[in-house]
Design an enzyme around this catalytic site. Structure first.
Site, PDB file in Angstrom:
ATOM      1  N   TRP A 102      14.506  77.077 -16.204  1.00 46.84           N
ATOM      2  CA  TRP A 102      14.726  77.002 -17.651  1.00 46.84           C
ATOM      3  C   TRP A 102      14.350  75.637 -18.188  1.00 46.84           C
ATOM      4  O   TRP A 102      13.780  75.535 -19.277  1.00 46.84           O
ATOM      5  CB  TRP A 102      16.160  77.376 -18.011  1.00 46.84           C
ATOM      6  CG  TRP A 102      16.477  78.816 -17.712  1.00 46.84           C
ATOM      7  CD1 TRP A 102      17.398  79.290 -16.829  1.00 46.84           C
ATOM      8  CD2 TRP A 102      15.839  79.983 -18.277  1.00 46.84           C
ATOM      9  NE1 TRP A 102      17.380  80.672 -16.816  1.00 46.84           N
ATOM     10  CE2 TRP A 102      16.434  81.114 -17.693  1.00 46.84           C
ATOM     11  CE3 TRP A 102      14.822  80.162 -19.211  1.00 46.84           C
ATOM     12  CZ2 TRP A 102      16.054  82.423 -18.014  1.00 46.84           C
ATOM     13  CZ3 TRP A 102      14.435  81.461 -19.543  1.00 46.84           C
ATOM     14  CH2 TRP A 102      15.048  82.565 -18.945  1.00 46.84           C
ATOM     15  N   ASP A 172      20.871  72.448 -22.970  1.00 43.59           N
ATOM     16  CA  ASP A 172      20.819  73.913 -22.947  1.00 43.59           C
ATOM     17  C   ASP A 172      22.054  74.351 -22.154  1.00 43.59           C
ATOM     18  O   ASP A 172      22.107  74.193 -20.938  1.00 43.59           O
ATOM     19  CB  ASP A 172      19.527  74.357 -22.257  1.00 43.59           C
ATOM     20  CG  ASP A 172      19.460  75.878 -22.079  1.00 43.59           C
ATOM     21  OD1 ASP A 172      20.427  76.579 -22.463  1.00 43.59           O
ATOM     22  OD2 ASP A 172      18.436  76.357 -21.553  1.00 43.59           O
ATOM     23  N   LYS A 196      25.321  85.142 -21.975  1.00 42.50           N
ATOM     24  CA  LYS A 196      25.939  84.837 -20.690  1.00 42.50           C
ATOM     25  C   LYS A 196      27.449  84.680 -20.854  1.00 42.50           C
ATOM     26  O   LYS A 196      28.214  85.332 -20.175  1.00 42.50           O
ATOM     27  CB  LYS A 196      25.348  83.559 -20.085  1.00 42.50           C
ATOM     28  CG  LYS A 196      24.076  83.750 -19.266  1.00 42.50           C
ATOM     29  CD  LYS A 196      22.844  83.800 -20.094  1.00 42.50           C
ATOM     30  CE  LYS A 196      21.597  84.054 -19.276  1.00 42.50           C
ATOM     31  NZ  LYS A 196      20.483  83.217 -19.698  1.00 42.50           N
TER      32      LYS A 196
HETATM   33  C1  LIG Z   1      19.213  82.854 -19.890  1.00 44.71           C
HETATM   34  C2  LIG Z   1      18.862  81.446 -20.128  1.00 44.71           C
HETATM   35  C3  LIG Z   1      17.857  81.075 -21.050  1.00 44.71           C
HETATM   36  C4  LIG Z   1      17.034  82.096 -21.785  1.00 44.71           C
HETATM   37  O1  LIG Z   1      17.773  82.681 -22.774  1.00 44.71           O
HETATM   38  P1  LIG Z   1      17.124  83.736 -23.799  1.00 44.71           P
HETATM   39  O2  LIG Z   1      18.246  83.916 -24.753  1.00 44.71           O
HETATM   40  O3  LIG Z   1      16.768  84.945 -23.019  1.00 44.71           O
HETATM   41  O4  LIG Z   1      15.936  83.103 -24.422  1.00 44.71           O
HETATM   42  C5  LIG Z   1      17.616  79.745 -21.251  1.00 44.71           C
HETATM   43  N1  LIG Z   1      18.322  78.796 -20.596  1.00 44.71           N
HETATM   44  C6  LIG Z   1      19.285  79.111 -19.713  1.00 44.71           C
HETATM   45  C7  LIG Z   1      20.024  78.022 -19.014  1.00 44.71           C
HETATM   46  C8  LIG Z   1      19.586  80.437 -19.447  1.00 44.71           C
HETATM   47  O5  LIG Z   1      20.541  80.749 -18.560  1.00 44.71           O
END
Ligand SMILES: *Cc1c(COP(=O)(O)O)cnc(C)c1O
Length: 361
Positions: A102, A172, A196
């Site tokens: 990511w 993030d 999540k």
């Molecule tokens: C799942 C995830 C993403 C991607 O998220 P989307 O909402 O599908 O764009 C980005 N960063 C992390 C750390 C993730 O776990």
């Protein structure tokens, strides 16, 4: 329907109480005679949902008044681009710490938009650790420092955030927001896709310092990609993902009802310990991917002695009602995602299954 243990990585388990609360009023929200999905986003009834969700998030995370709380769409992935569009001016550098897929993707997007640099990377260890930024090559020209607080795929997590004072720290937090107490003041911006730990897919939460939004040079940035557009209109510039925001509110109400972040953190630690102890006491049968010092309390990644045993473990797990234990295709093996809504009983059941499988093999 038999018991299902949901270890999906995302979209992931939601608190049963939140789903039940939504179910109860699905067809008739607040005596409107309509579903919350059918309300105008400009209506009084929806606005109450919008404001309550925002206030509850603010309260749970102790977000200071100096931050905007935004509800966006496009997932965390759109933030990979929106961040540099807003906060990476031409004469500055976006600094990225690479700790997994990511963060690589976040960097890739920023590179399309402005100047970037890799401040540190743990790719050489197949992203099994979190780096130390003590001697990292910061510059006076840093626009921000970007980290991924929890690496969903590799199963590593920052246990202590780097203290950065010369530039905003941006995180993030898609896979560990709301899983433990944090000090929002340490960050210029936090973003997270909801699916999540927060709610259903379709909403992205951005928590950003107001002064950063105000200072952003965005003359050439499309309206919908500016944080200011959403900040100025309280995330109601266009139609927001109303049902997602509503369900996020239900999840937050659940989080508050069980005791807030302190309680969640404590339970999450217990859950993770059950699984890491199982790995550590397996005489090497199960091997954790993450270095113990960098282990995630949200995603537990491990392998078995060989591919064949791995397959047979996963097929037994499936038979017994365990869902989502396959590791991500980039590292293989197994991954148990144990976000807030995964009950401790599910971790105990997985421990028992792992011990049983080890004894029989
Ligand atoms: C799942 C995830 C993403 C991607 O998220 P989307 O909402 O599908 O764009 C980005 N960063 C992390 C750390 C993730 O776990």
């Amino acid at each position: 329907m038999s018991t299902v243990y949901n270890f999906n990585a995302g979209p992931a388990a939601l608190p049963k109480a939140a789903l039940e609360a939504a179910q109860k009023e699905l067809l008739n929200f607040n005596n409107t005679g309509m579903s919350v999905m059918e309300l105008s986003h400009r209506s009084k009834d929806y606005d109450a949902v919008h404001q309550q969700t925002k206030q509850l998030l603010k309260k749970l995370l102790s977000i200071p008044d100096t931050y905007d709380i935004l509800f966006l769409q496009g997932g965390a992935s759109l933030q990979f681009a929106m961040l540099p569009y807003n906060l990476l001016p031409q004469n500055k550098v976006g600094q990225y710490v690479l700790t997994g897929s990511w963060s690589e993707k976040a960097l890739k997007e920023a590179t399309l938009i402005g100047e970037t640099n890799v401040l540190a990377s743990t790719k050489d260890s197949n992203y099994s650790t979190i780096p130390d930024l003590k001697d990292a090559p910061f510059t006076d020209n840093d626009a921000y420092v970007h980290i991924t607080s929890n690496n969903t795929i590799y199963g590593t997590q920052w246990k202590q955030f780097p203290s950065i004072s010369h530039a905003p720290l941006v995180a993030d937090m898609s896979s560990d927001i709301l899983s433990k107490k944090i000090d929002v003041n340490q960050f210029g911006m936090i973003y997270a896709g909801a699916q999540k730990n927060l709610g259903p897919s379709g909403v992205t939460v951005v928590i950003v310092k107001k002064e950063l939004v105000q200072q952003a040079q965005v003359e050439h940035v499309p309206t919908m990609l500016r944080y200011g557009t959403f900040a100025d209109h309280d995330s109601l510039y266009n139609t927001p993902p109303t049902f997602g925001i509503y369900l996020l509110g239900k999840v937050l109400e659940w989080a508050e009802s069980i005791g807030g972040l302190e309680k969640l953190e404590q339970v999450n630690e217990e859950k993770a310990k059950i699984l890491y102890d199982t790995i550590d006491s397996s005489d090497g049968f199960y091997k954790g991917h993450a270095h113990p010092s960098s282990r995630s309390s949200m995603n537990v990644t491990f392998t078995l002695p060989n591919e064949e045993l791995s397959k047979s473990f996963l097929s037994l797990a499936k038979e017994r009602g365990f869902v989502g234990l396959n590791g991500h295709r980039s590292i293989g093996g197994c991954r148990a995602s144990i976000y807030n809504a995964v009950p401790i009983e599910a971790c105990m059941a997985l421990r028992d299954l792992m011990n049983e499988f080890k004894s029989n093999n």
